[in-house]
Design a protein around this motif. Structure first.
Motif, PDB file in Angstrom:
ATOM      1  N   VAL A   1      -0.321   5.657   9.084  1.00 41.10           N
ATOM      2  CA  VAL A   1      -0.010   5.142  10.417  1.00 41.10           C
ATOM      3  C   VAL A   1      -1.240   4.379  10.899  1.00 41.10           C
ATOM      4  O   VAL A   1      -2.307   4.977  11.101  1.00 41.10           O
ATOM      5  CB  VAL A   1       0.315   6.306  11.393  1.00 41.10           C
ATOM      6  N   ALA A   2      -1.114   3.069  11.041  1.00 35.80           N
ATOM      7  CA  ALA A   2      -2.288   2.233  11.328  1.00 35.80           C
ATOM      8  C   ALA A   2      -3.062   2.734  12.550  1.00 35.80           C
ATOM      9  O   ALA A   2      -4.290   2.846  12.506  1.00 35.80           O
ATOM     10  CB  ALA A   2      -1.859   0.778  11.512  1.00 35.80           C
ATOM     11  N   ASP A   3      -2.353   3.051  13.627  1.00 37.58           N
ATOM     12  CA  ASP A   3      -3.048   3.466  14.855  1.00 37.58           C
ATOM     13  C   ASP A   3      -3.804   4.780  14.659  1.00 37.58           C
ATOM     14  O   ASP A   3      -4.910   4.960  15.184  1.00 37.58           O
ATOM     15  CB  ASP A   3      -2.052   3.637  16.013  1.00 37.58           C
ATOM     16  N   ASP A   4      -3.226   5.699  13.912  1.00 38.69           N
ATOM     17  CA  ASP A   4      -3.891   6.988  13.677  1.00 38.69           C
ATOM     18  C   ASP A   4      -5.123   6.811  12.790  1.00 38.69           C
ATOM     19  O   ASP A   4      -6.192   7.378  13.061  1.00 38.69           O
ATOM     20  CB  ASP A   4      -2.925   7.987  13.013  1.00 38.69           C
ATOM     21  N   PHE A   5      -4.958   6.032  11.738  1.00 38.46           N
ATOM     22  CA  PHE A   5      -6.088   5.833  10.813  1.00 38.46           C
ATOM     23  C   PHE A   5      -7.217   5.121  11.548  1.00 38.46           C
ATOM     24  O   PHE A   5      -8.392   5.473  11.402  1.00 38.46           O
ATOM     25  CB  PHE A   5      -5.611   5.034   9.595  1.00 38.46           C
TER      26      PHE A   5
ATOM     27  N   GLY B   1       3.798  -1.323   2.877  1.00 37.69           N
ATOM     28  CA  GLY B   1       2.409  -1.266   2.400  1.00 37.69           C
ATOM     29  C   GLY B   1       1.620  -2.508   2.791  1.00 37.69           C
ATOM     30  O   GLY B   1       0.476  -2.412   3.247  1.00 37.69           O
ATOM     31  N   THR B   2       2.240  -3.659   2.629  1.00 37.15           N
ATOM     32  CA  THR B   2       1.516  -4.887   2.975  1.00 37.15           C
ATOM     33  C   THR B   2       1.334  -4.987   4.485  1.00 37.15           C
ATOM     34  O   THR B   2       0.292  -5.443   4.961  1.00 37.15           O
ATOM     35  CB  THR B   2       2.240  -6.140   2.433  1.00 37.15           C
ATOM     36  N   THR B   3       2.319  -4.537   5.244  1.00 42.99           N
ATOM     37  CA  THR B   3       2.183  -4.573   6.715  1.00 42.99           C
ATOM     38  C   THR B   3       1.021  -3.692   7.161  1.00 42.99           C
ATOM     39  O   THR B   3       0.183  -4.093   7.977  1.00 42.99           O
ATOM     40  CB  THR B   3       3.492  -4.095   7.387  1.00 42.99           C
ATOM     41  N   LEU B   4       0.957  -2.483   6.607  1.00 42.32           N
ATOM     42  CA  LEU B   4      -0.113  -1.546   6.966  1.00 42.32           C
ATOM     43  C   LEU B   4      -1.484  -2.106   6.572  1.00 42.32           C
ATOM     44  O   LEU B   4      -2.431  -2.096   7.373  1.00 42.32           O
ATOM     45  CB  LEU B   4       0.154  -0.213   6.265  1.00 42.32           C
ATOM     46  N   ALA B   5      -1.590  -2.619   5.352  1.00 45.79           N
ATOM     47  CA  ALA B   5      -2.879  -3.150   4.889  1.00 45.79           C
ATOM     48  C   ALA B   5      -3.314  -4.346   5.728  1.00 45.79           C
ATOM     49  O   ALA B   5      -4.482  -4.468   6.104  1.00 45.79           O
ATOM     50  CB  ALA B   5      -2.773  -3.547   3.417  1.00 45.79           C
ATOM     51  N   LYS B   6      -2.368  -5.193   6.048  1.00 42.38           N
ATOM     52  CA  LYS B   6      -2.718  -6.397   6.813  1.00 42.38           C
ATOM     53  C   LYS B   6      -3.145  -6.036   8.232  1.00 42.38           C
ATOM     54  O   LYS B   6      -4.087  -6.597   8.779  1.00 42.38           O
ATOM     55  CB  LYS B   6      -1.508  -7.344   6.836  1.00 42.38           C
ATOM     56  N   THR B   7      -2.468  -5.061   8.827  1.00 42.19           N
ATOM     57  CA  THR B   7      -2.838  -4.618  10.178  1.00 42.19           C
ATOM     58  C   THR B   7      -4.279  -4.121  10.191  1.00 42.19           C
ATOM     59  O   THR B   7      -5.077  -4.488  11.063  1.00 42.19           O
ATOM     60  CB  THR B   7      -1.895  -3.469  10.630  1.00 42.19           C
TER      61      THR B   7
ATOM     62  N   THR C   1      -1.982  -6.632  -4.682  1.00 42.58           N
ATOM     63  CA  THR C   1      -1.478  -7.273  -3.464  1.00 42.58           C
ATOM     64  C   THR C   1      -2.360  -6.930  -2.263  1.00 42.58           C
ATOM     65  O   THR C   1      -2.738  -7.800  -1.479  1.00 42.58           O
ATOM     66  CB  THR C   1      -0.034  -6.793  -3.177  1.00 42.58           C
ATOM     67  N   VAL C   2      -2.681  -5.650  -2.145  1.00 45.94           N
ATOM     68  CA  VAL C   2      -3.484  -5.204  -1.004  1.00 45.94           C
ATOM     69  C   VAL C   2      -4.904  -5.774  -1.096  1.00 45.94           C
ATOM     70  O   VAL C   2      -5.491  -6.182  -0.089  1.00 45.94           O
ATOM     71  CB  VAL C   2      -3.479  -3.656  -0.919  1.00 45.94           C
ATOM     72  N   ALA C   3      -5.456  -5.838  -2.303  1.00 42.15           N
ATOM     73  CA  ALA C   3      -6.790  -6.420  -2.460  1.00 42.15           C
ATOM     74  C   ALA C   3      -6.774  -7.894  -2.040  1.00 42.15           C
ATOM     75  O   ALA C   3      -7.724  -8.383  -1.422  1.00 42.15           O
ATOM     76  CB  ALA C   3      -7.262  -6.276  -3.904  1.00 42.15           C
ATOM     77  N   GLY C   4      -5.695  -8.574  -2.327  1.00 43.40           N
ATOM     78  CA  GLY C   4      -5.565  -9.970  -1.908  1.00 43.40           C
ATOM     79  C   GLY C   4      -5.538 -10.095  -0.396  1.00 43.40           C
ATOM     80  O   GLY C   4      -6.184 -10.966   0.191  1.00 43.40           O
ATOM     81  N   LEU C   5      -4.808  -9.182   0.253  1.00 42.15           N
ATOM     82  CA  LEU C   5      -4.722  -9.210   1.718  1.00 42.15           C
ATOM     83  C   LEU C   5      -6.054  -8.860   2.370  1.00 42.15           C
ATOM     84  O   LEU C   5      -6.375  -9.332   3.453  1.00 42.15           O
ATOM     85  CB  LEU C   5      -3.674  -8.195   2.191  1.00 42.15           C
ATOM     86  N   ALA C   6      -6.813  -7.986   1.708  1.00 38.48           N
ATOM     87  CA  ALA C   6      -8.082  -7.517   2.284  1.00 38.48           C
ATOM     88  C   ALA C   6      -9.220  -8.509   2.048  1.00 38.48           C
ATOM     89  O   ALA C   6     -10.247  -8.441   2.725  1.00 38.48           O
ATOM     90  CB  ALA C   6      -8.453  -6.167   1.679  1.00 38.48           C
ATOM     91  N   ALA C   7      -9.029  -9.421   1.104  1.00 40.17           N
ATOM     92  CA  ALA C   7     -10.095 -10.384   0.799  1.00 40.17           C
ATOM     93  C   ALA C   7     -10.445 -11.160   2.066  1.00 40.17           C
ATOM     94  O   ALA C   7      -9.561 -11.589   2.801  1.00 40.17           O
ATOM     95  CB  ALA C   7      -9.632 -11.324  -0.308  1.00 40.17           C
ATOM     96  N   GLY C   8     -11.721 -11.286   2.336  1.00 39.62           N
ATOM     97  CA  GLY C   8     -12.136 -12.005   3.535  1.00 39.62           C
ATOM     98  C   GLY C   8     -12.300 -11.089   4.738  1.00 39.62           C
ATOM     99  O   GLY C   8     -12.783 -11.506   5.783  1.00 39.62           O
TER     100      GLY C   8
ATOM    101  N   ARG D   1      -7.556  -5.867  12.010  1.00 43.30           N
ATOM    102  CA  ARG D   1      -8.305  -5.126  13.039  1.00 43.30           C
ATOM    103  C   ARG D   1      -9.774  -5.048  12.688  1.00 43.30           C
ATOM    104  O   ARG D   1     -10.643  -5.217  13.543  1.00 43.30           O
ATOM    105  CB  ARG D   1      -7.762  -3.713  13.178  1.00 43.30           C
ATOM    106  N   LEU D   2     -10.031  -4.799  11.410  1.00 47.37           N
ATOM    107  CA  LEU D   2     -11.417  -4.658  10.973  1.00 47.37           C
ATOM    108  C   LEU D   2     -12.146  -5.991  11.078  1.00 47.37           C
ATOM    109  O   LEU D   2     -13.292  -6.061  11.521  1.00 47.37           O
ATOM    110  CB  LEU D   2     -11.414  -4.153   9.521  1.00 47.37           C
ATOM    111  N   ALA D   3     -11.448  -7.055  10.699  1.00 48.04           N
ATOM    112  CA  ALA D   3     -12.073  -8.388  10.740  1.00 48.04           C
ATOM    113  C   ALA D   3     -12.398  -8.787  12.167  1.00 48.04           C
ATOM    114  O   ALA D   3     -13.413  -9.434  12.425  1.00 48.04           O
ATOM    115  CB  ALA D   3     -11.147  -9.412  10.087  1.00 48.04           C
TER     116      ALA D   3
END
Ligand code: PGA
Length: 250
Positions: free
Chosen positions: A238-242, A20-26, A52-59, A30-32
């Motif tokens: 799947v990060a690439d598909d999404f 989950g953290t790997t997917l969210a961070k990827t 956890t995911v909200a922390g990774l997405a911050a910024g 990419r978005l950043a």
């Protein structure tokens, strides 16, 4: 006002800490690094990962939401999560009334509406799901069913800023089947008409399509006038598909 597309990922009951953290961070990375894009991207991990995911997405512009909430703020409801708890964990959105909740937990329109109210109370955007079953569609009742769900599930004060609708034909979820572009266009226009007189500025409320959205069909679906984004299950894992789905809205 032009409606900005929303690409939302519903992870459902998937996502242990590592994957989950790997997917969210990827996705956040990419978005950043993508610069300005023409869409908002939201992921809804299981409740155990929201903070956890909200922390990774911050910024990064990546948005984070929950998959369901209880209607009450707190109390004796073992196993449930309140909208306030999701907001406290860093969520900005919450899905309510997903067909899996309507079916597995027998949630009625009134329950869904109370949950959407709870979301608003907690300052969350409610993503209210509607959609007919195969039997209802075959009986020619799809529009009637969806109109009833829209009428019964949207709370007082719902507007384009605090509420998103997701049209997800039940028979298209997780099956690989999608509604035809013509059916989707017809249903989204029907929902938009149903919003007249029910919400302020119906033209500002986003209506997402969901049900087996994948990179190969997203372009056609996202090009439909009243389709303002997608609610994606399987392909959001799947990060690439999404990402490829989101790119069709770039
Ligand atoms: P699916 O799920 O993309 O796997 O069909 C969609 C949803 O249930 O939101």
């Amino acid at each position: 006002m032009a409606r900005r597309k929303l690409i939302a990922g519903n992870w459902k009951m998937n996502g242990l800490f590592g994957e989950g953290t790997t997917l969210a961070k990827t996705l956040a990375d990419r978005l950043a690094s993508a610069g300005p894009v023409g869409f908002d991207m939201l992921i809804c991990p299981p409740a155990t990962l929201v903070r956890t995911v909200a922390g990774l997405a911050a910024g990064s512009p990546l948005l984070v939401g929950g998959q369901d909430c209880h209607a009450k703020e707190k109390g004796a409801h073992t196993g449930d999560v309140s909208a306030e708890m999701l907001a406290d964990a860093g969520a900005g959105h919450v899905i309510v009334g997903h067909s899996e909740r309507r079916q597995d937990h027998r949630e009625s329109d009134a329950v869904v509406r109370a949950k959407a109210e709870a979301a608003h109370r907690a300052g969350l955007v409610a993503i209210v799901c509607v959609g007919e079953t195969r039997e209802e569609r075959d009986a020619g009742r799809a529009e009637e069913i969806v109109a009833r769900q829209v009428g019964g599930s949207l709370p007082e004060g719902a507007d384009g800023a605090n509420t998103v609708i997701a049209y997800e034909p039940v028979w298209a979820i997780g099956t690989g089947l999608t509604a035809t572009a013509a059916d989707v266009a017809g249903m989204h226009a029907h929902i938009r008409r149903e919003l007249e007189g029910k919400v302020a500025s119906p033209g500002e409320m986003r209506i997402l399509y969901g049900g087996s959205v994948k990179p190969s069909n997203a372009g056609e679906l996202m090009a439909i006038g009243d389709v303002d984004g997608a609610l994606v299950g399987g392909a959001s894992l799947v990060a690439d598909d999404f990402w490829a789905i989101a790119e069709t809205c770039r």
